[in-house]
Design an enzyme around this catalytic site. Sequence first.
Site, PDB file in Angstrom:
ATOM      1  N   CYS A  13      -2.005  14.663  -5.171  1.00 13.54           N
ATOM      2  CA  CYS A  13      -3.232  14.030  -5.662  1.00 13.54           C
ATOM      3  C   CYS A  13      -3.627  14.501  -7.054  1.00 13.54           C
ATOM      4  O   CYS A  13      -3.865  15.701  -7.279  1.00 13.54           O
ATOM      5  CB  CYS A  13      -4.371  14.273  -4.681  1.00 13.54           C
ATOM      6  SG  CYS A  13      -5.848  13.334  -5.119  1.00 13.54           S
ATOM      7  N   CYS A  59      -8.724   3.504   9.938  1.00 16.12           N
ATOM      8  CA  CYS A  59      -7.594   3.147   9.091  1.00 16.12           C
ATOM      9  C   CYS A  59      -6.839   4.446   8.827  1.00 16.12           C
ATOM     10  O   CYS A  59      -7.356   5.336   8.157  1.00 16.12           O
ATOM     11  CB  CYS A  59      -8.116   2.522   7.794  1.00 16.12           C
ATOM     12  SG  CYS A  59      -6.866   2.230   6.547  1.00 16.12           S
ATOM     13  N   ARG A 100      -0.512  -1.940   6.447  1.00 16.30           N
ATOM     14  CA  ARG A 100      -0.805  -2.155   5.025  1.00 16.30           C
ATOM     15  C   ARG A 100       0.310  -1.618   4.144  1.00 16.30           C
ATOM     16  O   ARG A 100       0.629  -0.428   4.178  1.00 16.30           O
ATOM     17  CB  ARG A 100      -2.142  -1.504   4.656  1.00 16.30           C
ATOM     18  CG  ARG A 100      -2.564  -1.763   3.205  1.00 16.30           C
ATOM     19  CD  ARG A 100      -4.006  -1.344   2.965  1.00 16.30           C
ATOM     20  NE  ARG A 100      -4.889  -2.063   3.866  1.00 16.30           N
ATOM     21  CZ  ARG A 100      -5.740  -1.468   4.702  1.00 16.30           C
ATOM     22  NH1 ARG A 100      -5.824  -0.153   4.743  1.00 16.30           N
ATOM     23  NH2 ARG A 100      -6.489  -2.193   5.492  1.00 16.30           N
ATOM     24  N   CYS A 127     -12.983  -1.120  -0.052  1.00 11.93           N
ATOM     25  CA  CYS A 127     -12.878   0.278   0.356  1.00 11.93           C
ATOM     26  C   CYS A 127     -13.309   1.179  -0.789  1.00 11.93           C
ATOM     27  O   CYS A 127     -12.819   1.038  -1.921  1.00 11.93           O
ATOM     28  CB  CYS A 127     -11.438   0.592   0.771  1.00 11.93           C
ATOM     29  SG  CYS A 127     -11.248   2.251   1.471  1.00 11.93           S
ATOM     30  N   CYS A 153     -15.102  -0.445   3.964  1.00 14.44           N
ATOM     31  CA  CYS A 153     -14.330   0.733   4.344  1.00 14.44           C
ATOM     32  C   CYS A 153     -14.684   1.867   3.392  1.00 14.44           C
ATOM     33  O   CYS A 153     -14.916   1.631   2.201  1.00 14.44           O
ATOM     34  CB  CYS A 153     -12.834   0.415   4.268  1.00 14.44           C
ATOM     35  SG  CYS A 153     -11.734   1.822   4.586  1.00 14.44           S
ATOM     36  N   CYS A 194      -4.283  18.990  -2.124  1.00 14.40           N
ATOM     37  CA  CYS A 194      -3.265  18.022  -1.710  1.00 14.40           C
ATOM     38  C   CYS A 194      -2.233  17.867  -2.840  1.00 14.40           C
ATOM     39  O   CYS A 194      -2.580  17.491  -3.959  1.00 14.40           O
ATOM     40  CB  CYS A 194      -3.906  16.679  -1.391  1.00 14.40           C
ATOM     41  SG  CYS A 194      -5.249  16.785  -0.159  1.00 14.40           S
ATOM     42  N   CYS A 253     -11.914  17.406  -7.249  1.00 14.31           N
ATOM     43  CA  CYS A 253     -11.881  17.730  -5.826  1.00 14.31           C
ATOM     44  C   CYS A 253     -11.398  19.160  -5.622  1.00 14.31           C
ATOM     45  O   CYS A 253     -10.463  19.625  -6.284  1.00 14.31           O
ATOM     46  CB  CYS A 253     -10.968  16.753  -5.093  1.00 14.31           C
ATOM     47  SG  CYS A 253     -10.934  17.015  -3.306  1.00 14.31           S
TER      48      CYS A 253
END
Length: 331
Positions: free
Chosen positions: A54, A184, A256, A91, A124, A51, A47
């Site tokens: 991550c 979400c 969640r 998801c 999702c 972040c 990616c």
Amino acid sequence: MLFAELKRLHSLPFFELLKQARAVHEANWPENDVQLCTLLSIKTGGCSEDCSYCAQSARYNSGVEAERLMSKEAIMERAKAARDTGSTRFCMGAAWRGVRGGTQRFEQVLDIVRDVSTLGMEVCVTLGELGADEAKALKEAGVTAYNHNLDTSPEHYPNIVTTHTYDDRLRTIRHAQDAGMSVCCGGILGLGETTDDRLKMLEVISEFNPQPESVPINSLMPMPGTPLEGKEAVDGFDVARMIAVTRIAVPKAKVRLSAGRTRMSDETQALCYFAGANSIFYGDKLLTAANPAIEKDRTLLAKLGLGTLAPNPGMAAPACEEERPLSPCCG
């Protein structure tokens, strides 16, 4: 719910806060069932975003290798296995900045969604930034909910991510809601934030119109090679407090209990269920981090006398409240 009220709630004696949260939970979720969700990384690593938490960022030497988009056949095999072990929401996450209509990879994702949506589970996806047209296409393909977390407060966010802005996140959420998808949206505890940061994040989430259909509360799993790899585990009482305040602030959402459960005892998880958690990610892996095993989760739910929610793939997205402004696109 405004910050001052959230801070008042968070400052209550622990048992008083849990008492109030439990009352809200029982008023809105009398069946006392838990939603079982499975999360699959359909495109891992490589990616371009930065972040700090991550392991999938190409900027960090985390040991996560970049992989291509999984084949539809492999994804369907995992989706069927998730359904057969009791998951009611599937998801799919992809390590991308976002998706763009007309590209081969977006068409592949739409094709995958169409097939997964035939399995009787809620579908999702979390694919990064969305434009209005892409959001509509995902909805038409069969997506039930779009996951896009805010992570932390607007003030702390630039310390965690610099390659996109908080407003970019809000814009994506607005596009998903406008397309008729449920949202979400939650955050991550343990990013070096203050308690005020956590509550300011929740203020933004609770003021969405419509409010999110589900709110994941994640505890940081420090990943080797990332800037946050040395962070300490979040205290279990802090997690339970945040679950409780979230339940009061977003009463009709599924709250969640998400990443970080491998660091929690059964007793801590039970406290979180009592405080208002009624959804978990379920299975052996949560993107690139471990997740409690299926049988362990089933055993704990049985000990607590908790049932499981049935799938609702035709679930309507929460409706807007006409007397309040819509969720912001930006700023």
